[in-house]
Design a protein around this motif. Structure first.
Motif, mmCIF file in Angstrom:
data_model
loop_
_atom_site.group_PDB
_atom_site.id
_atom_site.type_symbol
_atom_site.label_atom_id
_atom_site.label_comp_id
_atom_site.label_asym_id
_atom_site.label_seq_id
_atom_site.Cartn_x
_atom_site.Cartn_y
_atom_site.Cartn_z
ATOM 1 N N GLY A 79 -7.592 -14.635 -16.851
ATOM 2 C CA GLY A 79 -8.436 -13.163 -16.111
ATOM 3 C C GLY A 79 -7.019 -12.449 -16.788
ATOM 4 N N PRO A 80 -7.076 -11.318 -17.074
ATOM 5 C CA PRO A 80 -5.916 -10.159 -16.975
ATOM 6 C C PRO A 80 -4.868 -10.208 -16.079
ATOM 7 N N VAL A 81 -4.162 -10.239 -16.826
ATOM 8 C CA VAL A 81 -2.510 -10.304 -16.125
ATOM 9 C C VAL A 81 -2.685 -9.198 -15.074
ATOM 10 N N ARG A 82 -3.276 -7.591 -15.601
ATOM 11 C CA ARG A 82 -3.257 -6.893 -14.481
ATOM 12 C C ARG A 82 -4.152 -7.189 -13.393
ATOM 13 N N PHE A 83 -4.472 -8.103 -12.495
ATOM 14 C CA PHE A 83 -5.370 -8.821 -11.211
ATOM 15 C C PHE A 83 -4.094 -9.291 -10.590
ATOM 16 N N TRP A 84 -3.283 -9.815 -11.351
ATOM 17 C CA TRP A 84 -2.795 -10.802 -11.139
ATOM 18 C C TRP A 84 -1.295 -10.339 -10.176
ATOM 19 N N LEU A 85 -0.984 -8.699 -11.481
ATOM 20 C CA LEU A 85 0.535 -8.093 -10.989
ATOM 21 C C LEU A 85 -0.481 -7.239 -9.839
ATOM 22 N N TYR A 86 -2.007 -6.633 -9.656
ATOM 23 C CA TYR A 86 -1.672 -5.681 -8.384
ATOM 24 C C TYR A 86 -1.867 -6.154 -7.547
ATOM 25 N N ALA A 87 -1.754 -8.143 -7.527
ATOM 26 C CA ALA A 87 -1.796 -8.787 -6.367
ATOM 27 C C ALA A 87 -0.622 -8.772 -5.614
ATOM 28 N N VAL A 88 0.214 -9.058 -7.028
ATOM 29 C CA VAL A 88 1.595 -9.220 -6.095
ATOM 30 C C VAL A 88 2.285 -8.464 -5.414
ATOM 31 N N ALA A 89 1.624 -7.533 -6.269
ATOM 32 C CA ALA A 89 2.431 -5.459 -5.744
ATOM 33 C C ALA A 89 1.595 -5.488 -4.513
ATOM 34 N N ARG A 90 0.188 -5.783 -4.389
ATOM 35 C CA ARG A 90 0.061 -5.937 -3.120
ATOM 36 C C ARG A 90 0.117 -6.534 -2.138
ATOM 37 N N HIS A 91 0.376 -7.323 -2.020
ATOM 38 C CA HIS A 91 1.226 -8.539 -1.298
ATOM 39 C C HIS A 91 2.345 -8.028 -0.503
ATOM 40 N N LYS A 92 3.671 -7.795 -2.190
ATOM 41 C CA LYS A 92 4.834 -6.848 -1.244
ATOM 42 C C LYS A 92 3.795 -5.948 -0.138
ATOM 43 N N VAL A 93 3.761 -5.099 -0.712
ATOM 44 C CA VAL A 93 3.128 -4.269 0.131
ATOM 45 C C VAL A 93 3.404 -4.280 1.290
ATOM 46 N N VAL A 94 2.344 -4.888 2.150
ATOM 47 C CA VAL A 94 1.622 -5.669 2.767
ATOM 48 C C VAL A 94 3.407 -6.556 3.861
ATOM 49 N N ASP A 95 3.377 -6.988 3.005
ATOM 50 C CA ASP A 95 5.100 -7.944 3.643
ATOM 51 C C ASP A 95 6.051 -6.793 4.172
ATOM 52 N N ALA A 96 5.450 -5.427 3.692
ATOM 53 C CA ALA A 96 6.652 -4.542 3.752
ATOM 54 C C ALA A 96 6.823 -3.815 5.283
ATOM 55 N N PHE A 97 4.898 -4.098 5.024
ATOM 56 C CA PHE A 97 4.624 -3.217 6.456
ATOM 57 C C PHE A 97 4.138 -4.611 7.662
ATOM 58 N N ARG A 98 4.205 -5.679 7.260
ATOM 59 C CA ARG A 98 4.292 -6.328 8.557
ATOM 60 C C ARG A 98 6.078 -6.317 8.889
ATOM 61 N N ARG A 99 7.267 -5.991 8.040
ATOM 62 C CA ARG A 99 8.268 -6.199 8.387
ATOM 63 C C ARG A 99 8.792 -4.841 9.384
ATOM 64 N N ARG A 100 8.142 -4.195 8.905
ATOM 65 C CA ARG A 100 7.546 -2.839 10.486
ATOM 66 C C ARG A 100 7.136 -3.157 11.103
ATOM 67 N N GLY A 101 6.295 -3.822 11.105
ATOM 68 C CA GLY A 101 5.413 -4.233 12.671
ATOM 69 C C GLY A 101 4.275 -2.819 12.626
ATOM 70 N N ARG A 102 3.778 -2.557 11.474
ATOM 71 C CA ARG A 102 2.948 -1.995 11.228
ATOM 72 C C ARG A 102 1.113 -2.207 11.069
ATOM 73 N N ARG A 103 0.303 -2.186 11.631
ATOM 74 C CA ARG A 103 -1.256 -3.032 11.240
ATOM 75 C C ARG A 103 -0.934 -2.038 9.273
ATOM 76 N N VAL A 104 -1.974 -2.713 8.882
ATOM 77 C CA VAL A 104 -2.093 -2.559 7.370
ATOM 78 C C VAL A 104 -3.696 -2.674 7.314
ATOM 79 N N HIS A 105 -4.185 -1.462 6.593
ATOM 80 C CA HIS A 105 -5.523 -1.576 6.227
ATOM 81 C C HIS A 105 -5.677 -0.438 4.917
ATOM 82 N N LEU A 106 -5.841 -1.672 3.822
ATOM 83 C CA LEU A 106 -6.091 -1.756 2.446
ATOM 84 C C LEU A 106 -7.620 -0.893 2.277
ATOM 85 N N PRO A 107 -7.760 0.000 1.415
ATOM 86 C CA PRO A 107 -9.491 0.795 1.216
ATOM 87 C C PRO A 107 -9.300 -0.262 -0.101
#
Length: 187
Positions: A79-107
């Protein structure tokens, strides 16, 4: 006038080509790939990480770029590499929220277009599957086709080829293991 979708498809082709070349050892292609995707990733991180301090956005970007470098071989190219890139970025953002102890709601609005896109089967998938199935015995190939490719139940497939469901499960397991070994050797 070109549509936004046409522009995205052209960009996908360019990024896919650069990543394919990078995965084959072309360092210049990898540098060009990272240079092109960084602004898009930065915007995505800012949008998804709105609840994080802005100075943390660049740290997340660096984590994403490092993950791309370390895990670029995990992009399978189907599939397009864009989907893979966005998944990597999304996971890193979620990890950052988790480190800060916040709930994450991604639209889902941000990715609705990607989720709705039906890429369909890979153009050579049927040919490759037939070729691989030709390398194992006929009974095993018939079970793999019926259960894994056509979606039949193991019981129905077993009845069709005249074996017990237990035997069918064993044969199917061994066939899948053999196909995985063959695929690994073909890499």
């Amino acid at each position: 006038m070109r549509s936004r979708t046409e522009g995205a498809l052209d960009q996908d082709r360019i990024w896919d080509d650069l990543m394919h070349r990078a995965n084959q050892g072309d360092g210049a292609a990898f540098l060009q790939f990272l240079t092109q995707v960084t602004p898009r990733l930065r915007g995505l991180i800012r949008a998804r990480g709105r609840g994080l301090p802005p100075d943390l956005h660049e740290d997340i970007l660096q984590e994403v770029l490092l993950a791309i470098h370390l895990k670029r071989g995990s992009w399978d190219g189907t599939g397009p590499v864009r989907f893979w890139l966005y998944a990597v970025a999304r996971h890193k953002v979620v990890d950052a929220f988790r480190r800060r102890g916040r709930r994450v709601h991604l639209p889902l609005d941000d990715v609705a277009e990607m989720l709705a896109a039906d890429t369909g089967p890979a153009p050579l998938a049927a040919r490759d599957a037939d070729r691989m199935l030709g390398m194992i015995d006929a009974r095993s190939a018939a079970l793999v086709r019926a259960v894994r490719l056509e979606g039949q139940s193991t019981e129905d497939a077993a009845a069709r080829i005249g074996v017990t469901p237990g035997t069918a499960r064993v044969v199917l397991h061994r066939a899948m293991k053999r196909l995985a070994e063959l695929a690994e050797r073909m890499k």
